[in-house]
Design a protein around this motif. Structure first.
Motif, mmCIF file in Angstrom:
data_model
loop_
_atom_site.group_PDB
_atom_site.id
_atom_site.type_symbol
_atom_site.label_atom_id
_atom_site.label_comp_id
_atom_site.label_asym_id
_atom_site.label_seq_id
_atom_site.Cartn_x
_atom_site.Cartn_y
_atom_site.Cartn_z
ATOM 1 N N SER A 1 30.952 -108.920 12.214
ATOM 2 C CA SER A 1 31.176 -110.273 12.698
ATOM 3 C C SER A 1 32.386 -110.931 12.061
ATOM 4 C CB SER A 1 29.929 -111.124 12.439
ATOM 5 O OG SER A 1 29.671 -111.180 11.038
ATOM 6 N N GLY A 2 32.926 -110.395 10.999
ATOM 7 C CA GLY A 2 34.043 -111.028 10.307
ATOM 8 C C GLY A 2 35.371 -110.734 10.963
ATOM 9 N N PRO A 3 36.408 -111.521 10.624
ATOM 10 C CA PRO A 3 37.743 -111.270 11.180
ATOM 11 C C PRO A 3 38.284 -109.941 10.678
ATOM 12 C CG PRO A 3 37.869 -112.882 9.403
ATOM 13 C CD PRO A 3 36.407 -112.644 9.675
ATOM 14 N N ARG A 4 39.053 -109.272 11.504
ATOM 15 C CA ARG A 4 39.641 -107.998 11.088
ATOM 16 C C ARG A 4 41.081 -108.212 10.650
ATOM 17 N NH1 ARG A 4 42.826 -105.436 14.999
ATOM 18 N NH2 ARG A 4 42.806 -106.405 17.076
ATOM 19 N N ARG A 5 41.556 -107.294 9.855
ATOM 20 C CA ARG A 5 42.929 -107.368 9.365
ATOM 21 C C ARG A 5 43.848 -106.765 10.418
ATOM 22 N NH1 ARG A 5 44.927 -105.303 3.395
ATOM 23 N NH2 ARG A 5 46.658 -106.780 3.180
ATOM 24 N N VAL A 6 44.711 -107.587 10.996
ATOM 25 C CA VAL A 6 45.579 -107.139 12.076
ATOM 26 C C VAL A 6 46.760 -106.361 11.502
ATOM 27 C CG1 VAL A 6 47.036 -107.873 13.999
ATOM 28 C CG2 VAL A 6 44.900 -109.077 13.519
ATOM 29 N N LYS A 7 47.084 -105.246 12.158
ATOM 30 C CA LYS A 7 48.219 -104.423 11.737
ATOM 31 C C LYS A 7 49.335 -104.525 12.759
ATOM 32 C CE LYS A 7 49.382 -99.747 10.147
ATOM 33 N NZ LYS A 7 48.862 -98.397 9.842
ATOM 34 N N GLY A 8 50.583 -104.645 12.267
ATOM 35 C CA GLY A 8 51.735 -104.747 13.145
ATOM 36 C C GLY A 8 52.000 -103.441 13.883
ATOM 37 N N GLY B 1 41.285 -114.061 13.440
ATOM 38 C CA GLY B 1 40.648 -115.317 13.024
ATOM 39 C C GLY B 1 41.639 -116.439 12.805
ATOM 40 N N GLN B 2 42.937 -116.198 13.082
ATOM 41 C CA GLN B 2 43.969 -117.206 12.854
ATOM 42 C C GLN B 2 44.903 -117.304 14.053
ATOM 43 O OE1 GLN B 2 45.817 -115.657 9.288
ATOM 44 N NE2 GLN B 2 44.622 -117.020 7.979
ATOM 45 N N ILE B 3 45.443 -118.501 14.270
ATOM 46 C CA ILE B 3 46.462 -118.723 15.284
ATOM 47 C C ILE B 3 47.625 -119.491 14.652
ATOM 48 C CG2 ILE B 3 44.909 -118.676 17.260
ATOM 49 C CD1 ILE B 3 44.897 -121.733 17.214
ATOM 50 N N LEU B 4 48.771 -119.461 15.321
ATOM 51 C CA LEU B 4 49.974 -120.110 14.796
ATOM 52 C C LEU B 4 49.775 -121.614 14.697
ATOM 53 C CD1 LEU B 4 52.932 -119.370 13.997
ATOM 54 C CD2 LEU B 4 53.570 -119.999 16.329
ATOM 55 N N ASP B 5 50.163 -122.178 13.564
ATOM 56 C CA ASP B 5 50.081 -123.626 13.355
ATOM 57 C C ASP B 5 51.460 -124.261 13.487
ATOM 58 O OD1 ASP B 5 49.197 -126.157 12.761
ATOM 59 O OD2 ASP B 5 49.190 -125.838 10.589
ATOM 60 N N SER B 6 52.431 -123.759 12.713
ATOM 61 C CA SER B 6 53.806 -124.267 12.794
ATOM 62 C C SER B 6 54.769 -123.135 12.466
ATOM 63 C CB SER B 6 54.019 -125.438 11.829
ATOM 64 O OG SER B 6 53.848 -125.013 10.480
ATOM 65 N N ASP C 1 55.917 -106.592 11.249
ATOM 66 C CA ASP C 1 54.863 -107.446 10.716
ATOM 67 C C ASP C 1 53.963 -107.896 11.858
ATOM 68 O OD1 ASP C 1 55.757 -107.269 8.150
ATOM 69 O OD2 ASP C 1 56.593 -109.285 8.029
ATOM 70 N N ALA C 2 52.772 -108.344 11.496
ATOM 71 C CA ALA C 2 51.844 -108.934 12.459
ATOM 72 C C ALA C 2 51.595 -110.383 12.050
ATOM 73 C CB ALA C 2 50.530 -108.146 12.484
ATOM 74 N N PRO C 3 51.252 -111.248 13.001
ATOM 75 C CA PRO C 3 50.982 -112.645 12.636
ATOM 76 C C PRO C 3 49.713 -112.776 11.815
ATOM 77 C CG PRO C 3 50.454 -112.246 14.942
ATOM 78 C CD PRO C 3 51.122 -111.015 14.436
ATOM 79 N N GLY C 4 49.636 -113.838 11.036
ATOM 80 C CA GLY C 4 48.448 -114.098 10.231
ATOM 81 C C GLY C 4 48.692 -113.920 8.749
ATOM 82 N N ASN C 5 47.909 -114.621 7.934
ATOM 83 C CA ASN C 5 48.082 -114.572 6.478
ATOM 84 C C ASN C 5 47.537 -113.284 5.867
ATOM 85 O OD1 ASN C 5 49.234 -117.172 6.401
ATOM 86 N ND2 ASN C 5 47.193 -118.124 6.416
ATOM 87 N N ASN C 6 46.629 -112.632 6.583
ATOM 88 C CA ASN C 6 45.991 -111.436 6.019
ATOM 89 C C ASN C 6 46.382 -110.164 6.775
ATOM 90 O OD1 ASN C 6 44.284 -110.271 4.072
ATOM 91 N ND2 ASN C 6 42.594 -110.143 5.547
ATOM 92 N N SER C 7 47.508 -110.200 7.474
ATOM 93 C CA SER C 7 47.930 -109.054 8.278
ATOM 94 C C SER C 7 48.695 -108.045 7.418
ATOM 95 C CB SER C 7 48.812 -109.514 9.434
ATOM 96 O OG SER C 7 50.001 -110.114 8.931
#
Length: 372
Positions: free
Chosen positions: A113-120, A191-196, A235-241
């Motif tokens: 159920s948790g967010p997965r780590r996205v790979k570029g 689990g994340q989307i672009l903010d700015s 790179d992939a988007p997100g802080n944990n990618s």
């Protein structure tokens, strides 16, 4: 020395895809971090099993591993390849989480159920190598265009899945209401989307930049072989990618004189008729410079001289191949009057009448020996 992937999973080389998957699931459950909290040895075994499965479950990677062993994937710089803990826990749960069945997809037994780590995404390049570079190994510096996260970009929790990376769906069936989870379509599971983002960044907060990457290429690679340089893709988007990988395809440049056959090299050596009659020492072209060889008196055209260890190194570290020198006696096409008279007189000379010894091998025997 690295442990054999088949040995890690406890299977034979003849194991099919279902047997490989079943063996990996058994090992993954045995060494799963939720069953062995704080056990570093179990964690390492868990990673090794995942590395073995990543290769053996892919038909192309499995074929290369069966042919070249671990060195088929150990050519990249900075820990590239599948060796020594090259995968982290997020990689493993992201790629193979569905195999664990009832076990969780991450630490702490949180299920899937948790967010997965996205790979570029991976990048692919082709590197051309001379035969000398292949024989000795080489470090190449190449310039690649990579997508990297722009400075100042920020991300926020995805409102669709509330940062879980998955959305739950309830469907009515003849067995009652069934609940299922699927990857969030908005954030792709991160689990994340672009903010700015800065003005010059794209819609995902990325910039395209040139980077010089150093690639360590081992001796003995073959044309068409692919090496992996970890974390040098996009790179992939997100802080944990995590970044993707750089896939390097090897292209061998044809040598002017030497022809390659696996780890052996072949050289056609042309000598004159007087050289064949009298014998001579000659300098010949080898992959690492000139080599002097001695041709005996009366050497026959078609003779093959084998120079041990003067070929290409085995990528598995089993020594070098050989250099096979094929002797060809060059027959002149035009003669002056005196030369022609000499050979006319020699037509009936016993020394010029072909008289092969019983030990002299035929052409077909020589070819058979060469390939055996």
């Amino acid at each position: 020395m690295k442990k054999d992937f088949y040995e890690i999973l406890g299977i034979s080389k003849s194991a099919d895809a279902s047997e490989i998957k079943k063996a990996y699931r058994k090992k993954a459950i045995e060494f799963h971090p939720d069953k062995n909290p704080g056990n570093k040895e179990a964690e390492e075994n868990f990673k090794k099993a995942a590395e073995a499965y990543e290769v053996l479950s892919d038909p192309q990677k499995k074929a290369k591993y069966d042919q070249f062993g671990h060195q088929a994937f150990d050519g990249g710089a900075g820990g590239g390849g599948f060796h020594g803990g090259g995968m982290n826990m997020d990689d493993i749960f992201s790629q193979f989480g569905d195999i664990f069945g009832g076990f969780g997809g991450g630490f702490g037994g949180g299920g899937n159920s948790g967010p997965r780590r996205v790979k570029g995404s991976n990048l692919r390049i082709k590197v051309k190598l001379t035969l000398e570079e292949i024989a000795n190994g080489v470090e190449k510096k190449v310039k690649v265009k990579r997508k990297i996260q722009a400075k100042g970009v920020s991300y926020k929790t995805c409102s669709t899945c509330n940062g879980q990376g998955q959305v739950m769906r309830v469907t009515n069936t003849i067995l009652g209401r069934m609940q299922s989870a699927s990857t969030c379509p908005t954030c792709g599971g991160s689990g994340q989307i672009l903010d700015s983002k800065p003005k010059d960044a794209d819609a995902q907060g990325m910039l395209l930049e040139d980077e010089t990457v150093s690639i360590k290429i081992p001796a003995g690679v073959t044309d068409g072989m692919q090496l992996k340089v970890s974390n040098k893709g996009n790179d992939a988007p997100g802080n944990n990618s995590i970044p993707g990988d750089l896939i390097v395809a090897i292209e061998e440049i044809e040598h002017e004189f030497l022809k390659r056959e696996g780890e052996n090299l072949h050289l056609d050596l042309y000598i004159s008729y007087p050289e064949a009659v009298l014998g001579i020492s000659k300098d010949i072209e080898a992959v690492n410079g000139k080599v002097r060889i001695k041709l005996e008196e009366g050497i026959q055209s078609g003779k093959i001289l084998r120079l041990k260890g003067k070929g290409i190194p085995s990528i598995n570290g089993y020594g070098n191949g050989d250099l096979l020198v094929h002797v060809n006696v060059w027959t002149p096409k035009t003669l002056n009057k005196e030369q022609k008279q000499f050979f006319e007189k020699s037509l009936t000379d016993e020394n010029f009448i072909p008289n092969p010894e019983k030990s002299e091998k035929s052409f077909f025997e020589k070819v058979k020996d060469m390939f055996s």
